[in-house]
Design a protein around this motif. Structure first.
Motif, PDB file in Angstrom:
ATOM      1  N   PHE A 200      -4.079  50.533 -10.486  1.00 11.37           N
ATOM      2  CA  PHE A 200      -3.203  51.516 -11.119  1.00 11.37           C
ATOM      3  C   PHE A 200      -3.124  51.212 -12.616  1.00 11.37           C
ATOM      4  N   PRO A 201      -3.335  52.215 -13.495  1.00  5.40           N
ATOM      5  CA  PRO A 201      -3.332  51.955 -14.943  1.00  5.40           C
ATOM      6  C   PRO A 201      -1.944  51.565 -15.455  1.00  5.40           C
ATOM      7  N   ASN A 202      -1.892  50.592 -16.346  1.00  4.83           N
ATOM      8  CA  ASN A 202      -0.635  50.131 -16.958  1.00  4.83           C
ATOM      9  C   ASN A 202       0.399  49.750 -15.908  1.00  4.83           C
ATOM     10  N   LYS A 203      -0.046  49.100 -14.850  1.00  5.77           N
ATOM     11  CA  LYS A 203       0.833  48.828 -13.707  1.00  5.77           C
ATOM     12  C   LYS A 203       2.105  48.075 -14.102  1.00  5.77           C
ATOM     13  N   SER A 204       1.966  46.973 -14.811  1.00  7.03           N
ATOM     14  CA  SER A 204       3.141  46.169 -15.155  1.00  7.03           C
ATOM     15  C   SER A 204       4.084  46.931 -16.074  1.00  7.03           C
ATOM     16  N   LYS A 205       3.544  47.701 -16.983  1.00  5.41           N
ATOM     17  CA  LYS A 205       4.367  48.485 -17.910  1.00  5.41           C
ATOM     18  C   LYS A 205       5.115  49.592 -17.169  1.00  5.41           C
ATOM     19  N   VAL A 206       4.440  50.228 -16.231  1.00  6.17           N
ATOM     20  CA  VAL A 206       5.067  51.296 -15.438  1.00  6.17           C
ATOM     21  C   VAL A 206       6.180  50.728 -14.565  1.00  6.17           C
ATOM     22  N   LEU A 207       5.918  49.580 -13.937  1.00  5.60           N
ATOM     23  CA  LEU A 207       6.936  48.953 -13.084  1.00  5.60           C
ATOM     24  C   LEU A 207       8.190  48.605 -13.885  1.00  5.60           C
ATOM     25  N   ARG A 208       8.007  48.103 -15.103  1.00  7.15           N
ATOM     26  CA  ARG A 208       9.168  47.791 -15.954  1.00  7.15           C
ATOM     27  C   ARG A 208       9.918  49.062 -16.342  1.00  7.15           C
ATOM     28  N   ALA A 209       9.166  50.146 -16.511  1.00  9.32           N
ATOM     29  CA  ALA A 209       9.786  51.417 -16.926  1.00  9.32           C
ATOM     30  C   ALA A 209      10.635  52.028 -15.811  1.00  9.32           C
TER      31      ALA A 209
ATOM     32  N   PHE B 279       0.079  70.272  -4.332  1.00 14.14           N
ATOM     33  CA  PHE B 279      -0.432  69.237  -5.231  1.00 14.14           C
ATOM     34  C   PHE B 279      -1.091  69.876  -6.451  1.00 14.14           C
ATOM     35  N   MET B 280      -0.822  69.298  -7.612  1.00 13.23           N
ATOM     36  CA  MET B 280      -1.477  69.780  -8.830  1.00 13.23           C
ATOM     37  C   MET B 280      -2.916  69.306  -8.889  1.00 13.23           C
ATOM     38  N   SER B 281      -3.150  68.093  -8.371  1.00 12.20           N
ATOM     39  CA  SER B 281      -4.490  67.511  -8.393  1.00 12.20           C
ATOM     40  C   SER B 281      -4.753  66.809  -7.071  1.00 12.20           C
ATOM     41  N   GLU B 282      -5.892  67.067  -6.461  1.00 11.90           N
ATOM     42  CA  GLU B 282      -6.214  66.504  -5.143  1.00 11.90           C
ATOM     43  C   GLU B 282      -6.916  65.149  -5.220  1.00 11.90           C
ATOM     44  N   GLU B 283      -7.662  64.910  -6.311  1.00 14.95           N
ATOM     45  CA  GLU B 283      -8.434  63.676  -6.419  1.00 14.95           C
ATOM     46  C   GLU B 283      -7.514  62.493  -6.637  1.00 14.95           C
ATOM     47  N   ILE B 284      -7.575  61.507  -5.767  1.00 14.13           N
ATOM     48  CA  ILE B 284      -6.683  60.347  -5.823  1.00 14.13           C
ATOM     49  C   ILE B 284      -7.477  59.095  -6.212  1.00 14.13           C
ATOM     50  N   LEU B 285      -7.040  58.454  -7.270  1.00 14.90           N
ATOM     51  CA  LEU B 285      -7.730  57.249  -7.739  1.00 14.90           C
ATOM     52  C   LEU B 285      -6.948  55.971  -7.473  1.00 14.90           C
ATOM     53  N   GLY B 286      -5.634  56.054  -7.486  1.00 13.98           N
ATOM     54  CA  GLY B 286      -4.832  54.861  -7.267  1.00 13.98           C
ATOM     55  C   GLY B 286      -3.413  55.210  -6.859  1.00 13.98           C
ATOM     56  N   GLU B 287      -2.702  54.208  -6.312  1.00  9.07           N
ATOM     57  CA  GLU B 287      -1.301  54.410  -5.939  1.00  9.07           C
ATOM     58  C   GLU B 287      -0.504  53.148  -6.212  1.00  9.07           C
ATOM     59  N   LEU B 288       0.780  53.349  -6.514  1.00  9.87           N
ATOM     60  CA  LEU B 288       1.676  52.242  -6.836  1.00  9.87           C
ATOM     61  C   LEU B 288       2.959  52.451  -6.049  1.00  9.87           C
ATOM     62  N   THR B 289       3.225  51.568  -5.073  1.00 11.92           N
ATOM     63  CA  THR B 289       4.378  51.709  -4.183  1.00 11.92           C
ATOM     64  C   THR B 289       5.492  50.757  -4.601  1.00 11.92           C
ATOM     65  N   LEU B 290       6.729  51.285  -4.598  1.00 13.09           N
ATOM     66  CA  LEU B 290       7.910  50.461  -4.898  1.00 13.09           C
ATOM     67  C   LEU B 290       8.628  50.170  -3.587  1.00 13.09           C
ATOM     68  N   ASN B 291       8.412  49.016  -3.008  1.00 16.61           N
ATOM     69  CA  ASN B 291       9.049  48.659  -1.738  1.00 16.61           C
ATOM     70  C   ASN B 291      10.487  48.186  -1.983  1.00 16.61           C
TER      71      ASN B 291
END
Length: 313
Positions: free
Chosen positions: A132-141, A301-313
Motif C-alpha cells: 500500500f503506498p505511503n502506508k505508515s503516513k496514511v496510518l498516522r493520518a 465502485f468508481m474503479s474495479e482494478e485493485i492493487l492493494g489494501e490496508l486494513t485497520l483491525n
C-alpha cells in the motif's frame, strides 16, 4: 416382565401422541417451524451461485422440508415431546440472546428479500497484493482516537438513524448503523478538492474535519477514522489512481440483513432500484464500499482494478 414393559411404553405413547387428524396438522406446522431456521443456516453457509432464479435454494428448502417430514412422522408417537423441545430451544435462545423468535423472523425476512434482489456483484480480494503506498503516513493520518474525530463521529450517530437503533430487531446491528450514520454525515458535507499540483498531500482525519474538503485519499482517511471511532472495522482499497474506504460487514447472513437495512430502512431513496457493491476477502468476510462517489453504503465502485489494501483491525 416383558409384558409389563410393553404396557408401560404403550401407556406413555398414548399420553405423548395426538389423535388423528391433529397429529398430521401439528407435524406439518412443526415441520415448517424447524425447516425455516435450518434453511436460513444452510443458506448462509452453502456457496451461493447467485443465479438469476434461485432454483438451488428452492431445492434446498424442499430437501430440508421432506427430511423433517419423514423424521417427524417417525416420531409422531411422541409429538408433544417434540413440540416442547422446539419451544424450549427457542425460549433459551430468546433468554440468552443467541437466536430468539424475532431473530428467526428477521433473518428469514432479510434472506427472502436479498434472494429476490439477486444477484449482487462481488469479487474476491486475496492477500497477495502490492504494498500500500505511503502506508505508515496514511496510518498516522487515520487518527481515530483524536478527540475531534471521536466527537465528530459521536455527533453523527445522534444526528442520523438515532431512533432506528432503538427499534426491535436492529440492536444487533447498532455498530453498523452508527457507521452508516458517519458515512451519511461525511457524504452530505464532503467537498472534493485536488491536491496541489505535483504534491501528493495527505491530510489527517482531524485536519479534514475543519473544512470537509480534500481528494479521494483525504476522504478515505476521514471515513476510515470515523468508522473506527465508533467501533467499526474499516480498510482502504488502492487502485491505479484512486483510494477508497470499505467497512467490514461480516458473513453472508450479516450481508442479507445489512442489505435489507440499506434498501428498506436507512437509504431507501438513494438505493432504490440499485445494486449493493461489496468485496469478499480470502477468508470469506464481506466488505462494503463507502466511496465518496456512492450515495449509499454499497454504491457502485468508481474503479474495479485493485492493487492493494490496508486494513485497520
Amino acid at each position: 416382565m416383558m409384558t409389563t414393559f410393553k404396557g408401560f411404553i404403550s401407556k406413555y405413547r398414548e399420553k405423548f401422541s395426538l389423535p388423528s387428524p391433529w397429529d398430521s396438522i401439528v407435524i406439518f406446522l412443526l415441520n415448517i417451524l424447524l425447516t425455516i431456521p435450518v434453511f436460513i443456516i444452510a443458506h448462509q453457509n452453502f456457496i451461493n451461485p447467485h443465479w438469476k432464479f434461485p432454483i438451488d435454494r428452492i431445492l434446498l428448502f424442499i430437501i430440508i422440508l421432506v427430511a423433517f417430514q419423514l423424521i417427524l412422522r417417525v416420531l409422531k408417537t411422541i409429538i408433544i415431546i417434540c413440540i416442547f423441545g422446539y419451544l424450549l430451544i427457542l425460549l433459551c435462545g430468546t433468554i440468552f440472546g443467541e437466536y430468539s423468535f424475532y431473530r428467526v423472523y428477521d433473518d428469514y425476512r432479510s434472506m427472502m428479500y436479498t434472494m429476490e434482489e439477486n444477484p449482487y456483484p462481488q469479487d474476491i480480494i486475496v492477500s497477495k497484493l502490492l504494498p500500500f503506498p505511503n502506508k505508515s503516513k496514511v496510518l498516522r493520518a487515520i487518527d481515530f482516537d483524536n478527540p475531534k474525530v471521536r466527537n465528530f463521529a459521536l455527533s453523527a450517530t445522534t444526528k442520523h438513524f438515532a431512533d432506528i437503533k432503538k427499534m426491535k430487531g436492529y440492536g444487533y446491528y447498532r455498530t453498523t448503523i452508527q457507521c452508516f450514520a458517519v458515512f451519511k454525515e461525511i457524504k452530505t458535507r464532503w467537498n472534493y478538492v485536488n491536491d496541489p499540483k505535483g504534491n501528493d498531500y495527505i491530510a489527517s482525519a482531524s485536519e479534514s474535519l475543519q473544512h470537509f474538503s480534500g481528494d479521494c485519499d483525504d476522504h478515505a482517511i476521514l471515513m476510515a477514522a470515523g468508522v473506527k471511532a465508533v467501533g467499526g472495522v474499516p480498510r482502504l482499497i488502492h487502485t491505479d489512481e484512486h483510494i477508497y474506504p470499505e467497512m467490514l460487514i461480516g458473513s453472508q447472513k450479516d450481508l442479507d440483513n445489512v442489505i435489507f437495512l440499506i434498501k428498506k430502512v436507512l437509504f431507501t431513496e438513494e438505493s432504490k432500484n440499485k445494486e449493493i457493491h461489496y468485496h469478499i476477502d480470502e477468508r470469506g468476510q464481506i466488505w462494503l464500499n463507502l466511496d465518496y462517489t456512492a450515495y449509499y453504503p454499497g454504491g457502485k465502485f468508481m474503479s474495479e482494478e485493485i492493487l492493494g489494501e490496508l486494513t485497520l483491525n
